[in-house]
Motif scaffolding. Sequence first.
Motif, PDB file in Angstrom:
ATOM      1  N   ALA A  14       0.837  -1.192   0.000  1.00  0.00           N
ATOM      2  CA  ALA A  14       0.000   0.000   0.000  1.00  0.00           C
ATOM      3  C   ALA A  14       0.877   1.248   0.000  1.00  0.00           C
ATOM      4  CB  ALA A  14      -0.923  -0.006   1.214  1.00  0.00           C
ATOM      5  N   GLY A  15       0.477   2.210  -0.801  1.00  0.00           N
ATOM      6  CA  GLY A  15       1.264   3.428  -0.949  1.00  0.00           C
ATOM      7  C   GLY A  15       2.254   3.372  -2.086  1.00  0.00           C
ATOM      8  N   GLY A  16       2.468   2.208  -2.639  1.00  0.00           N
ATOM      9  CA  GLY A  16       3.409   2.034  -3.726  1.00  0.00           C
ATOM     10  C   GLY A  16       2.818   2.385  -5.080  1.00  0.00           C
ATOM     11  N   SER A  17       3.624   2.127  -6.112  1.00  0.00           N
ATOM     12  CA  SER A  17       3.235   2.467  -7.478  1.00  0.00           C
ATOM     13  C   SER A  17       3.473   1.295  -8.417  1.00  0.00           C
ATOM     14  CB  SER A  17       4.053   3.667  -7.968  1.00  0.00           C
ATOM     15  OG  SER A  17       3.827   4.815  -7.189  1.00  0.00           O
ATOM     16  N   LEU A  18       2.696   1.267  -9.473  1.00  0.00           N
ATOM     17  CA  LEU A  18       2.879   0.335 -10.585  1.00  0.00           C
ATOM     18  C   LEU A  18       2.517   1.068 -11.860  1.00  0.00           C
ATOM     19  CD1 LEU A  18       1.302  -3.076  -9.420  1.00  0.00           C
ATOM     20  CD2 LEU A  18       3.719  -2.642  -9.918  1.00  0.00           C
ATOM     21  N   ARG A  19       3.125   0.614 -12.957  1.00  0.00           N
ATOM     22  CA  ARG A  19       2.768   1.132 -14.266  1.00  0.00           C
ATOM     23  C   ARG A  19       2.345  -0.039 -15.142  1.00  0.00           C
ATOM     24  NH1 ARG A  19       6.391   3.326 -19.256  1.00  0.00           N
ATOM     25  NH2 ARG A  19       5.039   5.008 -19.990  1.00  0.00           N
ATOM     26  N   LEU A  20       1.091  -0.014 -15.551  1.00  0.00           N
ATOM     27  CA  LEU A  20       0.583  -1.035 -16.453  1.00  0.00           C
ATOM     28  C   LEU A  20       0.768  -0.578 -17.891  1.00  0.00           C
ATOM     29  CD1 LEU A  20      -2.769  -2.018 -14.702  1.00  0.00           C
ATOM     30  CD2 LEU A  20      -0.447  -2.834 -14.252  1.00  0.00           C
ATOM     31  N   MET A  78       0.759   1.840 -27.888  1.00  0.00           N
ATOM     32  CA  MET A  78       0.783   1.515 -26.473  1.00  0.00           C
ATOM     33  C   MET A  78      -0.166   2.422 -25.691  1.00  0.00           C
ATOM     34  SD  MET A  78       2.992  -0.977 -25.987  1.00  0.00           S
ATOM     35  CE  MET A  78       3.257  -0.876 -24.225  1.00  0.00           C
ATOM     36  N   VAL A  79      -0.741   1.867 -24.650  1.00  0.00           N
ATOM     37  CA  VAL A  79      -1.491   2.650 -23.678  1.00  0.00           C
ATOM     38  C   VAL A  79      -0.986   2.244 -22.302  1.00  0.00           C
ATOM     39  CG1 VAL A  79      -3.427   1.031 -23.575  1.00  0.00           C
ATOM     40  CG2 VAL A  79      -3.775   3.417 -22.926  1.00  0.00           C
ATOM     41  N   TYR A  80      -0.950   3.218 -21.407  1.00  0.00           N
ATOM     42  CA  TYR A  80      -0.358   3.007 -20.093  1.00  0.00           C
ATOM     43  C   TYR A  80      -1.321   3.426 -18.986  1.00  0.00           C
ATOM     44  CZ  TYR A  80       3.783   3.162 -23.086  1.00  0.00           C
ATOM     45  OH  TYR A  80       4.700   2.945 -24.080  1.00  0.00           O
ATOM     46  N   LEU A  81      -1.113   2.856 -17.818  1.00  0.00           N
ATOM     47  CA  LEU A  81      -1.831   3.302 -16.634  1.00  0.00           C
ATOM     48  C   LEU A  81      -0.816   3.410 -15.508  1.00  0.00           C
ATOM     49  CD1 LEU A  81      -4.662   4.038 -15.528  1.00  0.00           C
ATOM     50  CD2 LEU A  81      -4.756   1.702 -14.617  1.00  0.00           C
ATOM     51  N   GLN A  82      -0.466   4.631 -15.146  1.00  0.00           N
ATOM     52  CA  GLN A  82       0.424   4.867 -14.015  1.00  0.00           C
ATOM     53  C   GLN A  82      -0.428   4.916 -12.756  1.00  0.00           C
ATOM     54  OE1 GLN A  82       3.885   5.193 -13.852  1.00  0.00           O
ATOM     55  NE2 GLN A  82       3.532   5.154 -11.635  1.00  0.00           N
ATOM     56  N   MET A  83      -0.119   4.054 -11.820  1.00  0.00           N
ATOM     57  CA  MET A  83      -0.913   3.943 -10.597  1.00  0.00           C
ATOM     58  C   MET A  83      -0.031   4.295  -9.403  1.00  0.00           C
ATOM     59  SD  MET A  83      -3.064   0.471 -11.402  1.00  0.00           S
ATOM     60  CE  MET A  83      -1.645  -0.585 -11.225  1.00  0.00           C
TER      61      MET A  83
END
Length: 119
Positions: A14-20, A78-83
């Motif tokens: 929790a609090g971290g990040s991911l990029r899909l 490409m499409v991205y989702l920065q979370m």
Amino acid sequence: QVQLVESGGGLVQAGGSLRLSCAASGRTFSSYAMSWLRQAPGKEREFVALISKSGGTTYYADSVKGRFTISRDNAKNMVYLQMNSLKPEDTALYYCAARTVISGDYNYWGQGTQVTVSS
């Protein structure tokens, strides 16, 4: 015909990040508005974010607004989702989807990538 392949999911605190990422096949990628949706166990699939064909318009679910950013690169298909600031309730299987009309039915779906956020 468009094929969509998601990647980038994983386990994060929790609090971290991911990029899909979502890689699209075909030469007509810029003809599609792109969306990210997600489905948690036992829940219905829900909308997360969308981006218009040109990338000039984006829209987010209230639950992710201010934390997630959708973007696209039409030259790379490409499409991205920065979370960012991920929460345990963000845990779900994330899908990218394409449609020719921004408010219409989805024409193509990827197979999904799992995101798990631990508390």
